[in-house]
Design an enzyme around this catalytic site. Structure first.
Site, PDB file in Angstrom:
ATOM      1  N   HIS A 140      39.352  45.209  38.452  1.00  0.00           N
ATOM      2  CA  HIS A 140      39.064  46.222  39.469  1.00  0.00           C
ATOM      3  C   HIS A 140      40.195  47.244  39.438  1.00  0.00           C
ATOM      4  O   HIS A 140      41.365  46.884  39.581  1.00  0.00           O
ATOM      5  CB  HIS A 140      38.941  45.613  40.861  1.00  0.00           C
ATOM      6  CG  HIS A 140      38.499  46.615  41.889  1.00  0.00           C
ATOM      7  ND1 HIS A 140      37.168  46.819  42.211  1.00  0.00           N
ATOM      8  CD2 HIS A 140      39.204  47.494  42.640  1.00  0.00           C
ATOM      9  CE1 HIS A 140      37.077  47.773  43.119  1.00  0.00           C
ATOM     10  NE2 HIS A 140      38.306  48.200  43.399  1.00  0.00           N
ATOM     11  N   CYS A 141      39.846  48.502  39.253  1.00  0.00           N
ATOM     12  CA  CYS A 141      40.854  49.551  39.067  1.00  0.00           C
ATOM     13  C   CYS A 141      40.958  50.431  40.308  1.00  0.00           C
ATOM     14  O   CYS A 141      39.991  51.126  40.656  1.00  0.00           O
ATOM     15  CB  CYS A 141      40.493  50.398  37.850  1.00  0.00           C
ATOM     16  SG  CYS A 141      41.674  51.733  37.539  1.00  0.00           S
ATOM     17  N   PRO A 142      42.104  50.441  40.995  1.00  0.00           N
ATOM     18  CA  PRO A 142      42.246  51.295  42.180  1.00  0.00           C
ATOM     19  C   PRO A 142      42.271  52.784  41.843  1.00  0.00           C
ATOM     20  O   PRO A 142      41.937  53.614  42.684  1.00  0.00           O
ATOM     21  CB  PRO A 142      43.580  50.841  42.772  1.00  0.00           C
ATOM     22  CG  PRO A 142      44.341  50.269  41.622  1.00  0.00           C
ATOM     23  CD  PRO A 142      43.313  49.645  40.732  1.00  0.00           C
TER      24      PRO A 142
END
Length: 354
Positions: A140-142
């Site tokens: 999951h990439c912020p």
């Protein structure tokens, strides 16, 4: 009470997206500072008007591809497990072997998600931020406020590559002027006269901030690019790269860097370099080619793009679906010949347990 809840919800909304907004702000600042300050004022002021057009084309093509990739990363469905899979699970019922999820290679096995309490395909994992299982989940990439999974992994790799390229192009083309402006500014800070009289101080400050941000971005993105492209070169996701138990060699390694990249980008073609869906994908996100799959009908079906027509047969083969005989009748109506019957000869493998 309602106003407080609205305020808390707004704060949570902004906090979740703060990192993404920061990334967008930097990209927009880099674009405006390079085009309006560096190309529009500084280069003409130092007598380099002839360099404006080539620099304009180089930087803006790269920046445009980076922004396009960013939009695709953020807005795309990362690869939520589809209803087609759950319909398949319901259709085959107890005939589908389901294994407990472990931090190790589990090729050809449907695993049970502890949170969703539903079977999921190989290489799928649960995202604790999004609250769903993602096909071939990477992380999951912020920065994009989204998961990186089967549907947008290609876009993510292109985003990293083009953002890094844009930063390097900006630094390389503006390096002489950046050094000149920094020397002039340092002299001014020591009380000396402003020797760059043909440049406005405000432009110099904006330009130096541009150089600092470009250098910062390049420093952050270079190791990220090395890490993620190296993983893709071996057909490994970030999650798979952290498996605690090495129970077997990577079963999805195709043997060459090009073939492993093709598992993310599709068969090699022009579409590798732009953020569009692979023109000739090699997987449907449910079944992934394994090292020993050469000559397997999975490869031929994926390469031809004929994924939907053979979907049921392919999934049954890959997940070793057993036939569960009906209690009401021991006789079965003849079935239409399928890919599985062709692969195993005249006998259907589902008849083995009849």
């Amino acid at each position: 009470s309602g106003g407080w809840l609205d305020s808390a919800a707004l704060k949570e909304f902004l906090m979740m997206r703060a990192t993404m907004y920061a990334a967008i702000a930097v990209l927009l600042y880099e674009w405006s500072a390079y085009n309006f300050v560096f190309l529009g004022r500084i280069l003409p002021a130092v007598g380099k008007e002839l360099m404006v057009l080539p620099f304009l084309l180089l930087f803006n093509v790269s920046w445009g591809l980076a922004m396009w990739s960013f939009i695709r990363c953020h807005t795309s469905d990362a690869g939520a497990v589809s209803q087609r899979w759950y319909d398949f699970v319901a259709r085959v019922g107890e005939g589908l072997p389901v294994a407990p999820a472990r931090l190790e290679w589990q090729p050809g096995k449907a695993t049970m998600c502890k949170r969703c309490e539903l079977p999921r395909p190989e290489r799928a994992h649960h995202c604790h931020v999004c609250g769903i299982c993602i096909l071939r989940m990477d992380h999951h990439c912020p920065w994009i406020n989204n998961c990186v999974g089967f549907n947008n992994h290609k876009f993510f790799l292109l985003l990293v590559a083009y953002c890094l390229l844009t930063s390097l192009l900006g630094l390389a083309t503006a390096c002489p002027e950046l050094l000149y402006c920094m020397v002039a500014l340092s002299k001014l800070s020591r009380g000396e006269d402003w020797e760059a009289s043909h440049l406005r101080l405000s432009d110099v400050l904006v330009f130096i901030i541009f150089g600092f941000l470009a250098l910062l971005f390049a420093g952050l993105l270079a190791p990220m690019a090395v890490t993620h492209f190296e993983l893709a070169a071996y057909n490994v996701t970030t999650i798979e790269g952290h498996y605690e138990s090495s129970n077997m060699p990577n079963p999805f390694d195709q043997g060459t860097t090009k073939d492993n990249f093709a598992q993310v980008f599709g068969l090699y073609g022009w579409d590798w370099f732009i953020p569009v869906k692979p023109a000739r994908p090699l997987s449907d996100g449910i079944c992934f080619l394994r090292s020993g799959d050469l000559g397997d009908p999975l490869i031929d079906s994926h390469a031809e793009g004929d994924l939907e027509s053979t979907e049921d047969s392919l999934w049954r083969l890959r997940y070793q679906v057993r036939h569960v005989p009906s209690e009401r009748s021991t006789e079965r109506a003849p079935r239409t010949p399928s890919l599985s019957s062709w692969w195993y000869g005249s006998r259907d493998p589902l008849e083995d347990d009849a």
